[in-house]
Design a protein around this motif. Structure first.
Motif, PDB file in Angstrom:
ATOM      1  N   SER A 110       0.997  -1.167   0.053  1.00  0.00           N
ATOM      2  CA  SER A 110       0.142  -0.078   0.093  1.00  0.00           C
ATOM      3  C   SER A 110       1.023   1.281   0.158  1.00  0.00           C
ATOM      4  O   SER A 110       0.445   2.167  -0.551  1.00  0.00           O
ATOM      5  CB  SER A 110      -0.733   0.076   1.297  1.00  0.00           C
ATOM      6  OG  SER A 110      -1.970  -0.834   1.138  1.00  0.00           O
ATOM      7  N   TYR A 111       2.051   1.270   0.568  1.00  0.00           N
ATOM      8  CA  TYR A 111       2.848   2.403   0.708  1.00  0.00           C
ATOM      9  C   TYR A 111       3.459   2.815  -0.789  1.00  0.00           C
ATOM     10  O   TYR A 111       3.650   3.913  -1.365  1.00  0.00           O
ATOM     11  CB  TYR A 111       3.886   2.155   1.738  1.00  0.00           C
ATOM     12  CG  TYR A 111       5.012   3.360   1.715  1.00  0.00           C
ATOM     13  CD1 TYR A 111       4.626   4.417   2.507  1.00  0.00           C
ATOM     14  CD2 TYR A 111       6.348   3.231   0.948  1.00  0.00           C
ATOM     15  CE1 TYR A 111       5.557   5.584   2.456  1.00  0.00           C
ATOM     16  CE2 TYR A 111       6.917   4.425   1.011  1.00  0.00           C
ATOM     17  CZ  TYR A 111       6.709   5.350   1.600  1.00  0.00           C
ATOM     18  OH  TYR A 111       7.596   6.525   1.744  1.00  0.00           O
ATOM     19  N   ASP A 112       3.931   1.523  -1.476  1.00  0.00           N
ATOM     20  CA  ASP A 112       4.233   1.673  -2.699  1.00  0.00           C
ATOM     21  C   ASP A 112       3.253   2.111  -3.734  1.00  0.00           C
ATOM     22  O   ASP A 112       3.352   3.178  -4.702  1.00  0.00           O
ATOM     23  CB  ASP A 112       4.857   0.313  -3.417  1.00  0.00           C
ATOM     24  CG  ASP A 112       6.198   0.124  -2.570  1.00  0.00           C
ATOM     25  OD1 ASP A 112       6.971   1.040  -2.146  1.00  0.00           O
ATOM     26  OD2 ASP A 112       6.768  -1.049  -2.309  1.00  0.00           O
ATOM     27  N   ASN A 113       2.088   1.796  -3.529  1.00  0.00           N
ATOM     28  CA  ASN A 113       0.742   2.283  -4.463  1.00  0.00           C
ATOM     29  C   ASN A 113       0.707   3.678  -4.028  1.00  0.00           C
ATOM     30  O   ASN A 113       0.465   4.635  -4.912  1.00  0.00           O
ATOM     31  CB  ASN A 113      -0.430   1.552  -3.943  1.00  0.00           C
ATOM     32  CG  ASN A 113      -0.342   0.165  -4.287  1.00  0.00           C
ATOM     33  OD1 ASN A 113       0.204  -0.049  -5.388  1.00  0.00           O
ATOM     34  ND2 ASN A 113      -1.377  -0.910  -3.756  1.00  0.00           N
ATOM     35  N   ARG A 118       1.681   9.472  -6.002  1.00  0.00           N
ATOM     36  CA  ARG A 118       2.273  10.691  -5.853  1.00  0.00           C
ATOM     37  C   ARG A 118       3.000  11.196  -6.970  1.00  0.00           C
ATOM     38  O   ARG A 118       3.083  12.352  -7.576  1.00  0.00           O
ATOM     39  CB  ARG A 118       3.151  10.851  -4.609  1.00  0.00           C
ATOM     40  CG  ARG A 118       2.577  10.804  -3.273  1.00  0.00           C
ATOM     41  CD  ARG A 118       3.672  11.072  -2.140  1.00  0.00           C
ATOM     42  NE  ARG A 118       4.093  12.517  -2.260  1.00  0.00           N
ATOM     43  CZ  ARG A 118       4.923  12.912  -1.273  1.00  0.00           C
ATOM     44  NH1 ARG A 118       5.347  12.260  -0.428  1.00  0.00           N
ATOM     45  NH2 ARG A 118       5.407  14.207  -1.678  1.00  0.00           N
ATOM     46  N   ALA A 119       3.576  10.380  -7.729  1.00  0.00           N
ATOM     47  CA  ALA A 119       4.221  10.368  -8.950  1.00  0.00           C
ATOM     48  C   ALA A 119       3.302  10.661  -9.956  1.00  0.00           C
ATOM     49  O   ALA A 119       3.761  11.667 -10.976  1.00  0.00           O
ATOM     50  CB  ALA A 119       5.013   9.125  -9.337  1.00  0.00           C
ATOM     51  N   GLN A 120       2.140  10.319  -9.946  1.00  0.00           N
ATOM     52  CA  GLN A 120       1.000  10.715 -11.131  1.00  0.00           C
ATOM     53  C   GLN A 120       0.657  12.153 -10.845  1.00  0.00           C
ATOM     54  O   GLN A 120       0.481  12.799 -11.950  1.00  0.00           O
ATOM     55  CB  GLN A 120      -0.185   9.929 -10.954  1.00  0.00           C
ATOM     56  CG  GLN A 120       0.218   8.457 -11.575  1.00  0.00           C
ATOM     57  CD  GLN A 120      -1.199   7.692 -11.466  1.00  0.00           C
ATOM     58  OE1 GLN A 120      -1.997   7.506 -10.492  1.00  0.00           O
ATOM     59  NE2 GLN A 120      -1.505   7.087 -12.740  1.00  0.00           N
ATOM     60  N   VAL A 121       0.793  12.619  -9.624  1.00  0.00           N
ATOM     61  CA  VAL A 121       0.666  14.064  -9.500  1.00  0.00           C
ATOM     62  C   VAL A 121       1.401  14.998 -10.052  1.00  0.00           C
ATOM     63  O   VAL A 121       1.358  16.164 -10.791  1.00  0.00           O
ATOM     64  CB  VAL A 121       0.430  14.343  -8.041  1.00  0.00           C
ATOM     65  CG1 VAL A 121       0.227  15.948  -7.729  1.00  0.00           C
ATOM     66  CG2 VAL A 121      -0.623  13.734  -7.312  1.00  0.00           C
ATOM     67  N   GLN A 122       2.909  14.509  -9.900  1.00  0.00           N
ATOM     68  CA  GLN A 122       3.974  15.358 -10.670  1.00  0.00           C
ATOM     69  C   GLN A 122       3.830  15.086 -12.502  1.00  0.00           C
ATOM     70  O   GLN A 122       4.039  16.236 -12.888  1.00  0.00           O
ATOM     71  CB  GLN A 122       5.391  14.615 -10.356  1.00  0.00           C
ATOM     72  CG  GLN A 122       5.698  15.095  -8.852  1.00  0.00           C
ATOM     73  CD  GLN A 122       5.965  16.394  -8.581  1.00  0.00           C
ATOM     74  OE1 GLN A 122       6.326  17.271  -9.454  1.00  0.00           O
ATOM     75  NE2 GLN A 122       5.338  17.062  -7.403  1.00  0.00           N
ATOM     76  N   GLU A 506       0.733  18.770   0.016  1.00  0.00           N
ATOM     77  CA  GLU A 506       1.737  18.041   0.321  1.00  0.00           C
ATOM     78  C   GLU A 506       1.893  16.612  -0.569  1.00  0.00           C
ATOM     79  O   GLU A 506       2.953  16.353  -0.887  1.00  0.00           O
ATOM     80  CB  GLU A 506       1.506  17.774   2.086  1.00  0.00           C
ATOM     81  CG  GLU A 506       1.480  18.503   2.931  1.00  0.00           C
ATOM     82  CD  GLU A 506       1.030  18.419   4.194  1.00  0.00           C
ATOM     83  OE1 GLU A 506       1.483  18.640   5.240  1.00  0.00           O
ATOM     84  OE2 GLU A 506       0.038  17.491   4.058  1.00  0.00           O
ATOM     85  N   VAL A 507       0.866  16.050  -1.199  1.00  0.00           N
ATOM     86  CA  VAL A 507       1.085  15.154  -2.122  1.00  0.00           C
ATOM     87  C   VAL A 507       1.585  15.543  -3.441  1.00  0.00           C
ATOM     88  O   VAL A 507       2.218  14.728  -4.031  1.00  0.00           O
ATOM     89  CB  VAL A 507      -0.255  14.353  -2.552  1.00  0.00           C
ATOM     90  CG1 VAL A 507      -0.884  13.820  -0.778  1.00  0.00           C
ATOM     91  CG2 VAL A 507      -1.496  15.103  -2.719  1.00  0.00           C
TER      92      VAL A 507
END
Length: 512
Positions: A110-113, A118-122, A506-507
């Motif tokens: 779940s942490y890696d998900n 978060r990478a998709q936000v960037q 933050e995300v």
């Protein structure tokens, strides 16, 4: 535009390249940062209101079995916090929970998900800025010698070289909020992932606590059966002596043997259940079941008082409710993304570079070229694609609203279930304690009368079966009570709070 660095150039040409590069790239990079903001045509998000009852029904004054009133205690600290399992004051459980938070693979997944979200936000935020591409090319050409005038002009040297160093820049201003809503969508999706992570943590922590108390309950049952086996063995020995001396019959011996064998089989069954709970705990803490063990110790923990609060606080304390609410917000942003498709798009493109037929003149001033211009476009017919897509996204949002309300209702139900279970189990345990005491007196009287020869062994056999059954029930009730206690903690959110959910800012922030 910058000097490629692969070929030598004059100081003047280098300055020209550097200056041109700064002018093109800087002018376009500053556009989204210069205070320009377009319209946001998406709907404004408003969190739906879910009516909450003023208090939990099970927290009202209840009538106890003895006629007195019963009401759950409310500790003075007012709320669960952090490591909620420490309220049970079980050092072994504390150590296991700490290990789980580090080694549990479901939590790691779940942490890696969440990291991926978060990478998709960037990725979405990158659309705020221009795209700049550079590519150097070289080609050698030969013109045809068979076309009249062209032939006479090129007869001296029909071969030519083309050295090209273009810089292409493109940027689509966010006129209608498509990019902003896309960023909101992925930011809220990342928040959903963060809430899911917290929910997985809570679920795994609660499962571990339940399995731990169930294992301790099996230890208590094994201890009970072992003590019963010892008593039954003594009874069998006495019955055999009495049988040999003619004071008892073969039927009494058979009854004593049945009692002993039944207790032994029950002890073995408890060992099976204990082993399975131990293996389940090993899985939760991320260790192989073959090398993991928990020392044997009977269940002695008492269910602690748990601060409950009011129903409306569940909306802020449960990570699954937070996930459902953020899912709605994500769906709302997606409607804004689609609504922007009804409006025209503007794309600004530019190209600048150097092109020459000789390498020595490649970066000279006359070899420069550039072009820049906007392009506007709008769909005037799409066969109903945009309208049907908007209908789809709106329906999905409404479905998420219903899912959110259902999640809240389930939270109320689970809390009431656990409160009712704890209340009734408390009463039932008090009743069962009296039953066990009566069964113990029954067995003591039957054993004494049998020893003095007043009654047959059948009375002892019956009394002991009654006592054992009631003692088993008592241990089972205590296991149920501890399970309900953990389930209540889980229903209340385990000390988590909505304030712990990372904000959209933050995300979206770049991680170090």
């Amino acid at each position: 535009m910058i000097n490629s660095g692969r070929y030598p150039a004059s100081h003047s040409a280098s300055r020209q390249i550097s200056r041109g590069s700064r002018l093109v790239s800087l002018s376009l990079l500053l556009l989204p940062l210069s205070g320009f903001t377009g319209c946001n045509v998406g709907p404004k998000y408003l969190r739906p209101v879910v009516p909450a009852p003023p208090a939990f029904k099970e927290l009202g004054t209840q009538q106890a079995a003895d006629g007195s009133t019963w009401k759950p205690a409310q500790p003075q600290d007012g709320a669960l916090r952090g490591k909620w399992w420490e309220i049970y004051q079980e050092p072994e459980l504390n150590a296991l929970e700490d290990n789980l938070n580090v080694s549990n693979q479901n939590i790691a997944q779940s942490y890696d998900n969440f990291t991926a979200a978060r990478a998709q936000v960037q990725q979405a935020r990158s659309n705020y800025y221009p795209t700049i591409r550079v590519g150097a090319s070289y080609s050698r050409n030969r013109s045809s010698q068979s076309q009249g005038a062209a032939s006479s002009l090129s007869s001296a040297n029909p071969n030519s070289n083309v050295f090209d160093l273009p810089f292409d820049v493109s940027w689509e201003p966010d006129l209608w909020g498509r990019v902003r809503n896309t960023v909101h969508q992925f930011s809220r999706a990342a928040q959903v992932s963060a809430a899911d992570l917290e929910n997985v943590k809570l679920t795994e922590q609660a499962n571990l606590a339940v399995f731990y108390f169930q294992l301790r309950g099996q230890d208590a049952l094994e201890d009970l059966y072992q003590k019963t086996v010892e008593v039954d063995q003594k009874a069998l020995d006495l019955t055999r002596v009495r049988y040999k001396s003619g004071l008892d019959n073969d039927e009494a011996v058979a009854q004593a043997e049945i009692a002993l064998e039944s207790a032994t089989a029950a002890a073995t069954n408890a060992e099976i259940a204990r082993a399975q709970y131990e293996h389940a705990i090993a899985l939760l803490v991320g260790e192989p079941a073959s090398t993991f063990s928990v020392p044997v110790r009977a269940l002695t923990t008492q269910a602690p008082d748990i601060p409950v609060g009011v129903p409306s606080e569940l909306l802020e304390r449960r990570p699954d409710i937070a996930a459902a609410e953020r899912t709605m917000a994500e769906a709302n942003a997606l409607i804004g993304v689609q609504k922007a498709s009804y409006y025209p798009t503007l794309n600004i493109t530019g190209t600048a570079g150097f092109e020459a037929s000789k390498f020595s003149k490649w970066t000279a001033s006359p070899s420069r070229y550039w072009s820049v211009g906007p392009t506007a476009s709008e769909s005037i017919f799409d066969g109903g694609l945009r309208k049907s897509t908007m209908t789809q996204y709106t329906a999905l949002y409404n479905a998420d609203v219903a899912g959110y309300k259902q999640t809240v209702l389930v939270a109320f139900q689970q809390t009431e279930d656990s409160l009712a279970s704890l209340r009734l189990l408390t009463r039932q345990i008090e009743q069962q304690e009296e039953t066990v005491a009566s069964a113990q007196r029954y067995f003591d009287v039957a054993a004494a009368r049998y020893t003095t020869g007043l009654d047959p062994y059948l009375n002892v056999f019956t009394a002991q079966a009654t006592l054992l059954a009631n003692q088993q029930t008592m241990i089972t009730l205590r296991m149920q009570q501890m399970t309900s206690s953990v389930q209540l903690v889980e229903a209340l959110g385990g000390g988590w709070n909505m304030n712990q959910l990372p904000s959209e800012h933050e995300v979206a922030a770049k991680r170090p």
